[in-house]
Scaffold this motif. Structure first.
Motif, PDB file in Angstrom:
ATOM      1  N   THR A  74       0.786  -1.372  -0.067  1.00 61.98           N
ATOM      2  CA  THR A  74       0.051  -0.095   0.016  1.00 61.98           C
ATOM      3  C   THR A  74       0.811   1.135   0.045  1.00 61.98           C
ATOM      4  O   THR A  74       1.947   1.260   0.151  1.00 61.98           O
ATOM      5  CB  THR A  74      -0.773   0.031   1.198  1.00 61.98           C
ATOM      6  OG1 THR A  74      -0.250   0.102   2.468  1.00 61.98           O
ATOM      7  CG2 THR A  74      -1.662  -1.339   1.426  1.00 61.98           C
ATOM      8  N   LYS A  75       0.396   2.475  -0.391  1.00 58.95           N
ATOM      9  CA  LYS A  75       0.889   3.768  -0.580  1.00 58.95           C
ATOM     10  C   LYS A  75       1.387   3.924   0.973  1.00 58.95           C
ATOM     11  O   LYS A  75       2.665   4.520   1.298  1.00 58.95           O
ATOM     12  CB  LYS A  75       0.308   4.689  -1.085  1.00 58.95           C
ATOM     13  CG  LYS A  75      -0.240   4.359  -2.572  1.00 58.95           C
ATOM     14  CD  LYS A  75       0.800   4.226  -3.540  1.00 58.95           C
ATOM     15  CE  LYS A  75       0.197   4.052  -4.811  1.00 58.95           C
ATOM     16  NZ  LYS A  75      -0.750   2.970  -4.962  1.00 58.95           N
ATOM     17  N   ARG A  76       0.536   3.666   1.948  1.00 65.38           N
ATOM     18  CA  ARG A  76       0.901   4.166   3.234  1.00 65.38           C
ATOM     19  C   ARG A  76       2.204   3.157   3.666  1.00 65.38           C
ATOM     20  O   ARG A  76       2.863   3.952   4.640  1.00 65.38           O
ATOM     21  CB  ARG A  76      -0.461   3.668   4.022  1.00 65.38           C
ATOM     22  CG  ARG A  76      -0.594   4.191   5.685  1.00 65.38           C
ATOM     23  CD  ARG A  76      -1.541   3.703   6.288  1.00 65.38           C
ATOM     24  NE  ARG A  76      -1.841   4.188   7.478  1.00 65.38           N
ATOM     25  CZ  ARG A  76      -1.195   3.818   8.671  1.00 65.38           C
ATOM     26  NH1 ARG A  76      -0.379   2.885   8.656  1.00 65.38           N
ATOM     27  NH2 ARG A  76      -1.244   4.651   9.831  1.00 65.38           N
ATOM     28  N   ARG A  77       2.343   2.275   3.461  1.00 61.13           N
ATOM     29  CA  ARG A  77       3.343   1.344   3.903  1.00 61.13           C
ATOM     30  C   ARG A  77       4.586   1.572   3.226  1.00 61.13           C
ATOM     31  O   ARG A  77       5.793   2.058   4.018  1.00 61.13           O
ATOM     32  CB  ARG A  77       3.081  -0.184   3.914  1.00 61.13           C
ATOM     33  CG  ARG A  77       2.098  -0.889   4.499  1.00 61.13           C
ATOM     34  CD  ARG A  77       1.922  -2.265   3.969  1.00 61.13           C
ATOM     35  NE  ARG A  77       0.668  -2.900   4.788  1.00 61.13           N
ATOM     36  CZ  ARG A  77       0.256  -4.085   4.793  1.00 61.13           C
ATOM     37  NH1 ARG A  77       0.630  -4.836   3.471  1.00 61.13           N
ATOM     38  NH2 ARG A  77      -0.701  -4.596   5.364  1.00 61.13           N
ATOM     39  N   ASP A 121       8.310  10.018  -2.831  1.00 60.09           N
ATOM     40  CA  ASP A 121       7.673  10.881  -3.587  1.00 60.09           C
ATOM     41  C   ASP A 121       6.375  10.229  -4.268  1.00 60.09           C
ATOM     42  O   ASP A 121       5.173  10.707  -4.331  1.00 60.09           O
ATOM     43  CB  ASP A 121       8.152  11.725  -4.498  1.00 60.09           C
ATOM     44  CG  ASP A 121       9.404  12.695  -4.038  1.00 60.09           C
ATOM     45  OD1 ASP A 121       9.304  12.975  -2.736  1.00 60.09           O
ATOM     46  OD2 ASP A 121      10.043  13.324  -4.592  1.00 60.09           O
ATOM     47  N   ILE A 122       6.749   9.062  -5.002  1.00 58.18           N
ATOM     48  CA  ILE A 122       5.456   8.344  -5.698  1.00 58.18           C
ATOM     49  C   ILE A 122       4.731   8.027  -4.683  1.00 58.18           C
ATOM     50  O   ILE A 122       3.538   7.997  -5.124  1.00 58.18           O
ATOM     51  CB  ILE A 122       6.313   7.041  -6.254  1.00 58.18           C
ATOM     52  CG1 ILE A 122       7.591   7.587  -7.477  1.00 58.18           C
ATOM     53  CG2 ILE A 122       5.224   6.226  -7.093  1.00 58.18           C
ATOM     54  CD1 ILE A 122       8.332   6.353  -7.876  1.00 58.18           C
ATOM     55  N   ALA A 123       4.843   7.237  -3.503  1.00 58.49           N
ATOM     56  CA  ALA A 123       3.918   6.887  -2.724  1.00 58.49           C
ATOM     57  C   ALA A 123       2.978   7.965  -2.033  1.00 58.49           C
ATOM     58  O   ALA A 123       2.102   8.059  -2.012  1.00 58.49           O
ATOM     59  CB  ALA A 123       4.440   6.248  -1.555  1.00 58.49           C
ATOM     60  N   ALA A 124       3.738   9.110  -1.687  1.00 59.06           N
ATOM     61  CA  ALA A 124       3.199  10.017  -1.010  1.00 59.06           C
ATOM     62  C   ALA A 124       2.026  10.859  -2.015  1.00 59.06           C
ATOM     63  O   ALA A 124       0.943  10.991  -1.605  1.00 59.06           O
ATOM     64  CB  ALA A 124       4.052  11.231  -0.523  1.00 59.06           C
ATOM     65  N   ASP A 125       2.572  11.113  -3.434  1.00 60.97           N
ATOM     66  CA  ASP A 125       1.687  11.795  -4.408  1.00 60.97           C
ATOM     67  C   ASP A 125       0.348  10.797  -4.786  1.00 60.97           C
ATOM     68  O   ASP A 125      -0.668  11.492  -4.815  1.00 60.97           O
ATOM     69  CB  ASP A 125       2.504  11.827  -5.410  1.00 60.97           C
ATOM     70  CG  ASP A 125       3.509  13.214  -5.254  1.00 60.97           C
ATOM     71  OD1 ASP A 125       3.327  13.899  -4.347  1.00 60.97           O
ATOM     72  OD2 ASP A 125       4.613  13.311  -5.855  1.00 60.97           O
ATOM     73  N   GLY A 126       0.643   9.484  -4.871  1.00 63.59           N
ATOM     74  CA  GLY A 126      -0.305   8.667  -4.949  1.00 63.59           C
ATOM     75  C   GLY A 126      -1.342   8.517  -3.811  1.00 63.59           C
ATOM     76  O   GLY A 126      -2.720   8.465  -3.852  1.00 63.59           O
ATOM     77  N   PHE A 127      -0.796   8.745  -2.488  1.00 59.63           N
ATOM     78  CA  PHE A 127      -1.627   8.354  -1.380  1.00 59.63           C
ATOM     79  C   PHE A 127      -2.427   9.584  -1.349  1.00 59.63           C
ATOM     80  O   PHE A 127      -3.792   9.602  -0.979  1.00 59.63           O
ATOM     81  CB  PHE A 127      -0.773   8.619  -0.127  1.00 59.63           C
ATOM     82  CG  PHE A 127      -1.535   8.369   1.332  1.00 59.63           C
ATOM     83  CD1 PHE A 127      -1.920   6.944   1.646  1.00 59.63           C
ATOM     84  CD2 PHE A 127      -1.885   9.435   1.993  1.00 59.63           C
ATOM     85  CE1 PHE A 127      -2.615   6.874   2.760  1.00 59.63           C
ATOM     86  CE2 PHE A 127      -2.502   9.294   2.954  1.00 59.63           C
ATOM     87  CZ  PHE A 127      -3.013   7.931   3.670  1.00 59.63           C
ATOM     88  N   TYR A 128      -2.056  10.837  -1.650  1.00 61.31           N
ATOM     89  CA  TYR A 128      -2.538  12.100  -1.468  1.00 61.31           C
ATOM     90  C   TYR A 128      -3.913  12.059  -2.400  1.00 61.31           C
ATOM     91  O   TYR A 128      -4.994  12.407  -2.116  1.00 61.31           O
ATOM     92  CB  TYR A 128      -1.871  13.313  -2.086  1.00 61.31           C
ATOM     93  CG  TYR A 128      -2.388  14.673  -2.197  1.00 61.31           C
ATOM     94  CD1 TYR A 128      -2.419  15.415  -1.003  1.00 61.31           C
ATOM     95  CD2 TYR A 128      -2.863  15.176  -3.514  1.00 61.31           C
ATOM     96  CE1 TYR A 128      -3.069  16.796  -1.165  1.00 61.31           C
ATOM     97  CE2 TYR A 128      -3.624  16.487  -3.408  1.00 61.31           C
ATOM     98  CZ  TYR A 128      -3.523  17.220  -2.329  1.00 61.31           C
ATOM     99  OH  TYR A 128      -4.054  18.461  -2.382  1.00 61.31           O
TER     100      TYR A 128
END
Length: 427
Positions: A74-77, A121-128
């Motif tokens: 998951t993006k959170r992990r 960055d990839i995970a944070a932007d996707g999570f947003y």
């Protein structure tokens, strides 16, 4: 979704600012603070510029592994894991600084941090995009941009001032900088703990545990194919590459302009004055510009505000044109011009960020946004590489005029780009 998790999604002010601070700090440390540190350690400018420029490569090529982030876990992990590893990377820089091979070993640590930060960055932007509906994305885009830029200012202001104080306190330059990175490591460890407790768990942020290598390869090809076959892709690429062209050149030369002696065409500020100007006055202008940009686009729409925001980017260049021509400007005048500059960035970059989000919507939003930001990094890197040569040829004042002329590209692509339609959904 539980009541607690739903409340967190409805209160993004609990995590949007800290998430984008955590996205910005590693970038400014690797791309700016590292260069200042190597300069203080006596590394020649030619080597410093060459190797620190190479540290920007992960942000350019991060789309190559964005599908892995998109489908594994998951993006959170991913966010929490990369923040923990970034903390370890900062600590490793502190450990090697007092040694004889500090340059090679710290460069290896910085490169590791750069790859981890690009993945974050990839995970944070996707999570947003997963955790917020489109209206909240519009409203908070100014806030996320602002806190990202605040992180950039921390790296150019207070952290530089802290390093200067620790150099004196510790008695050696290397030990002072080692302490800075130990402090950064501790802060990132605390940030990872905070996000493990406060980040929401959107129902659409799902782990996909049954993917083979063929699945990953298929997703990789699919992400790039679907991105580059989007409608109006050519005008979108021009916008992504050229909108920030003036800024990409200017930011490389602002610090030396502020610090160089008047005989060399600069303003002759001390390191402490330069850090104060960008770490306090600049942040105020940035906050006002970014929050204003987010509010007006949330209620008026990007279509209405894109052109005014493109014109606001010229404020940055014009303020330094004035400083270039001014004879012995006072520190107050310099602070006012920097405040105008940061307001222009905060307000104008809101349109750019919101456009990237809009263009990435649809299938594979995290992968597509990573491709967008990779193109953005390329658009920042290429003009920045040439900026020093242009400045040396023209001098500071004419260089700032050149950057102002480059604002024509920003305004042109803003008039020609096609904006995707966005429908607001209720939260």
């Amino acid at each position: 979704m539980s009541h607690t998790q739903n409340s967190r999604i409805r209160r993004p002010y609990l995590w949007v600012p800290t998430l984008y601070m955590a996205e910005g700090i590693p970038y400014v440390v690797v791309m700016t603070l590292a260069g200042i540190m190597y300069n203080r350690m006596g590394i020649p400018n030619s080597e410093m510029a060459l190797f620190t420029s190479l540290l920007g490569l992960p942000w350019v090529i991060k789309p190559l592994w964005s599908p892995i982030v998109d489908i594994l876990g998951t993006k959170r992990r991913w966010i929490i894991a990369t923040q923990i590893l970034i903390a370890c990377g900062f600590a490793s820089v502190g450990l090697v600084m007092p040694g004889e091979m500090y340059f090679r070993l710290s460069m290896a640590s910085f490169m590791a941090v750069a790859f981890l930060s690009a993945t974050h960055d990839i995970a944070a932007d996707g999570f947003y995009m997963l955790a917020l509906d489109t209206r909240n994305q519009s409203f908070y885009v100014g806030i996320r941009t602002t806190f990202y830029r605040v992180a950039m200012m921390l790296g150019q202001g207070p952290l530089v001032m802290l390093a200067g104080s620790l150099e004196i306190t510790c008695g050696e330059i290397s030990h002072g900088w080692a302490m800075v990175f130990y402090i950064l490591s501790a802060c990132f460890a605390i940030t990872a703990l905070y996000h493990s407790l406060i980040l929401p768990r959107p129902v659409n942020d799902c782990a996909n545990s049954h993917h083979s290598l063929d699945d990953v390869w298929h997703e990789f090809i699919g992400a790039f194919t679907s991105f580059f076959t989007k409608p109006h892709i050519l005008s979108a690429l021009c916008f992504m590459l050229l909108y920030r062209m003036p800024e990409a050149q200017l930011i490389r030369l602002i610090p030396p302009f502020l610090l160089d002696s008047p005989e060399a065409g600069g303003l002759g500020l001390t390191t402490t004055q330069e850090g104060f100007t960008y770490g306090t006055v600049g942040v105020i202008g940035l906050l006002v510009g970014g929050i204003t940009g987010g509010m007006v686009t949330a209620f008026g729409g990007l279509r209405r505000w894109l052109i005014p925001m493109a014109w606001s980017m010229s404020l940055t260049c014009l303020s330094f044109v004035y400083l270039g021509y001014a004879e012995e400007p006072s520190l107050l005048t310099v602070n006012i011009c920097v405040c105008i500059e940061q307001f222009g960035y905060g307000f104008g970059c809101t349109a750019y960020t919101l456009y990237l989000i809009s263009f990435s919507e649809g299938s594979r939003p995290a992968s597509h946004y990573a491709i967008c930001t990779g193109i953005m990094a390329l658009g920042m890197m290429l003009p920045g590489m040439a900026a020093g040569y242009i400045q040396e040829f023209l001098g500071y004042t004419d260089f700032f005029l050149w950057c102002t002329a480059c604002c024509a590209a920003t305004i042109l692509v803003s008039h020609t780009v096609r904006l995707p339609e966005r429908k607001h959904t209720s939260s």
